[in-house]
Design an enzyme around this catalytic site. Structure first.
Site, PDB file in Angstrom:
ATOM      1  CG  ASP A 181      -1.794   7.615   1.019  1.00 14.49           C
ATOM      2  OD1 ASP A 181      -0.750   7.959   0.442  1.00 14.49           O
ATOM      3  OD2 ASP A 181      -2.921   8.040   0.701  1.00 14.49           O
ATOM      4  CG  ASP A 220      -1.789   1.171   1.374  1.00 15.10           C
ATOM      5  OD1 ASP A 220      -2.245   1.685   0.333  1.00 15.10           O
ATOM      6  OD2 ASP A 220      -2.022   1.617   2.508  1.00 15.10           O
TER       7      ASP A 220
END
Length: 254
Positions: A11, A9
């Site tokens: 963020d 991922d």
């Protein structure tokens, strides 16, 4: 380590902030226009980067032997800009995220990864613009053609739960502890087939990830050595057996 695909991922995983908010707050963007969709139009001004975005894995050179991919609900413009600034863009073979471009008026246009105005992706767990689980399934299908590869998935948010459920017993899951994906996993960890290794910050992410990669590499080396030993033994057996089976040479009268 060619048999390892690490999927990040973005963020609060690769960077320790939410990129949408960080870009607006820290890079001097002065105008934020909320569009009628869940996506944004930004008019850019020149700002100063104070370097406060922190890459979680400090020594990415240690994992360069793996294939690295990103699956994120951020956007391509922010992700590529930040990765280039950190000198990391070339390490990633694929970025799956919401597309974006700067138009002729200098506005950044961000669009959904999945156009939910035309059709639904069909997953009730995920936001309408992106199902990370479907992306992981596509990655799994693509790497299945390349041999026996393992996935290590790292994430923190609610959207990372769906892909976590798609991982197999051969894969590894690295959820960020005490973040939304961790809470969802803890409700019923038996739903997760992959081996779970939590982390809390960049230092621990680095340590745990390198440990997993090292363990996989050791297992692959051991398997290769056992295969070589077994093959060598079979070749010796065939050689001995074939020698014994050869007919004796006939003497030719002079």
């Amino acid at each position: 380590m060619a048999g390892i695909v690490v999927v990040f991922d973005f963020d609060k995983t690769i960077i320790d902030v939410d990129s949408d908010n960080w870009v607006i707050d820290e890079l001097g963007f002065y105008r934020f226009v909320q569009s009628t969709s869940p996506y944004h139009a930004l008019e850019l001004s020149h700002g100063q980067d104070d370097g406060r975005a922190s890459f979680s894995g400090k020594n990415i050179d240690d994992i360069v032997g793996c294939e690295l991919r990103i699956v994120s609900d951020a956007n391509m413009f922010f992700i590529e800009t930040i990765l280039k600034h950190l000198g990391l863009r070339d390490y990633f073979s694929e970025i799956n995220t919401n597309p974006g471009f700067v138009d002729e008026e200098g506005r950044l246009r961000i669009f959904p990864y999945h156009d939910f105005t035309q059709s639904s992706h069909g997953c009730s767990r995920c936001p309408p613009n992106m199902c990370k689980g479907l992306i992981i399934e596509r990655i799994q299908a693509s790497i299945a053609k390349e041999g026996n590869k393992k996935i290590i998935y790292l994430g923190d948010g609610v959207g990372d739960y769906c892909p976590s459920l798609r991982l197999t017993e051969a894969d590894y899951l690295m959820p960020r502890k005490n973040f939304p994906v961790w809470d969802l996993i803890c409700r019923n960890p038996m739903l997760i087939k992959a081996e779970i290794h939590e982390w809390t910050d960049g230092e621990e992410l680095e340590r745990v990830l390198l440990q997993i990669i090292g363990a996989i590499s050791s297992m692959e080396d051991k398997s290769a050595a056992q295969l070589f030993s077994s093959t060598d033994c079979k070749l010796q057996t065939i050689s001995i057996g074939a020698h014994d089976a050869f007919p004796k040479a006939l003497s030719v009268p002079q």
